[in-house]
Design an enzyme around this catalytic site. Structure first.
Site, PDB file in Angstrom:
ATOM      1  N   PRO A 126       0.802  -1.228   0.000  1.00 56.79           N
ATOM      2  CA  PRO A 126       0.000   0.000   0.000  1.00 56.79           C
ATOM      3  C   PRO A 126       0.833   1.275   0.000  1.00 56.79           C
ATOM      4  CG  PRO A 126      -0.984  -1.612   1.485  1.00 56.79           C
ATOM      5  CD  PRO A 126       0.321  -2.194   1.028  1.00 56.79           C
ATOM      6  N   GLU A 361       4.869  -3.148 -13.449  1.00 57.87           N
ATOM      7  CA  GLU A 361       6.325  -3.359 -13.582  1.00 57.87           C
ATOM      8  C   GLU A 361       7.072  -2.038 -13.696  1.00 57.87           C
ATOM      9  OE1 GLU A 361       8.129  -6.383 -14.126  1.00 57.87           O
ATOM     10  OE2 GLU A 361       6.481  -7.804 -14.197  1.00 57.87           O
TER      11      GLU A 361
END
Length: 378
Positions: A126, A361
């Site tokens: 998070p 990514e």
């Protein structure tokens, strides 16, 4: 780039599989948010998960270029299936192949490369996404076990994975120097998958939380040495950028091919669409950009196979392929007109699937930072 005969034959084999087996399932997977268990098994039987892994570890003994081709061709038919192939092979197989010892490779790499087990990669948290050094998941060594506490989020295949490679730190104040890499197996007490995300695109791919509450794993589950985690994951992400670039490239190619079919089959004012100069101009533009992206992705794959530095080219390939992928899918919808917004044509799905490529990514902004550092000097 001129592909060798073996690579051309391999492309044809995977393309046939994608057209005949993957493509017919793509709409259903998207509409029902259904994980492609059947396709996962079939890709395993084809040996697609261990393409660059030596045969002694359950792989096919081919190369990274073959792997990039496979991701491209599968994604051309279905982005959800393509991202499973990419995440499993680049993010679960790769770190164990790169940093695992003989025992770890025998235990985890072989079943992952053969497709007997499903793998995933737990990096994002998070409060630690683009800044991977901000990992807050804690791993403390107590006697012969590591006790892990923390949460991971946006993990591809998290709910269905048997083997998960994660990062955790012994002390967040140490930054990247405190991060290590661990393997956690499904069913380990204290580990549970959290909620599944309801996403815009790639709806046949599971994306979920991973929750660790006093999760105990043997110290033998440490990959490399303590403090090696950041290095292992950065090496993994270099290869991962090749696969996400190939994924973006495949979706863009699929959008182009379906657009070509559309303009050949339809007319405007009694004139075939493909004869319209404005249409020809758009197709020429995206066709050129797709080919340029392909060259970058393939070059990065060849650098990896040659054991040469690939960070810059891999980041360039991922950045550019995702950029032109969004342009290609948007252009495809423009050419289809209102029909492009309906589920009658797959370009509506392609643009939704393509969007993640600018985020996953490493975002496009992160790729530009990586590229700039490589060009300007660190």
């Amino acid at each position: 780039m001129i592909l060798s005969d073996k690579h051309l034959k391999f492309r044809e084999k995977v393309r046939q599989f994608a057209d005949e087996v993957v493509a017919p399932r793509a709409i259903e997977l998207d509409l029902n948010s259904e994980f492609p268990h059947d396709l996962v098994k079939k890709m395993g039987k084809m040996g697609l998960y261990g393409l660059y892994v030596p045969e002694k570890f359950g792989g096919s003994g081919k190369d990274t270029l073959s792997y990039a081709i496979a991701v491209e061709e599968v994604s051309r038919a279905c982005g959800s299936t393509g991202i499973f192939l990419a995440a499993h092979t680049s993010l679960a197989v790769s770190p164990i192949y790169l940093a695992g010892n003989e025992f770890q490779k025998q235990k985890w790499l072989i079943p992952l490369a053969k497709g007997e087990k499903i793998g995933s990669f737990g990096l994002t948290e998070p409060n630690a996404g683009s800044d991977a050094s901000g990992t807050r998941t804690i791993a403390k060594l107590v006697n012969d076990e590591y006790i892990i506490n923390g949460d991971k989020c946006f993990i591809t295949s998290g709910h269905v994975s048997d083997i998960i490679v994660i990062t955790a730190t012994k002390d967040p104040s140490l930054g990247y120097k405190g991060i290590s890499a661990f393997v956690v197996e499904k069913g380990t007490p204290g580990f549970s998958p959290g909620k599944e995300e309801d996403k815009l695109g790639l709806r046949g791919s599971i994306t979920s939380e991973l929750i660790f509450e006093d999760c105990k794993i043997p110290k033998e589950n440490l990959l490399g040495k303590e403090g090696d985690g950041f290095k292992i994951f950065m090496q993994t992400l270099d290869g991962g950028r090749i696969s996400i670039g190939a994924l973006a490239l495949g979706i863009a190619q699929g959008a182009l091919e379906h657009t070509i079919k559309f303009v050949r089959a339809n007319t405007i004012s009694g004139k075939p669409l493909y004869k319209e100069q404005s249409i020809q101009s758009k197709i020429a533009e995206i066709g050129t950009e797709i080919e340029a992206a392909r060259l970058l992705i393939y070059q990065a794959a060849e650098l990896k196979d040659a054991g040469k530095p690939l960070t810059k080219v891999a980041a360039m390939g991922k950045y550019y392929a995702s950029l032109i992928g969004m342009k290609a899918t948007n252009t495809a919808i423009e050419i289809h007109g209102m029909l492009g917004l309906t589920k009658k044509y797959p370009v509506e799905r392609f643009i939704r699937d393509e969007k993640l490529m600018e985020i996953g990514e490493g975002t496009s902004e992160i790729q530009k930072i990586v590229i700039a550092r490589e060009i300007l000097g660190k």
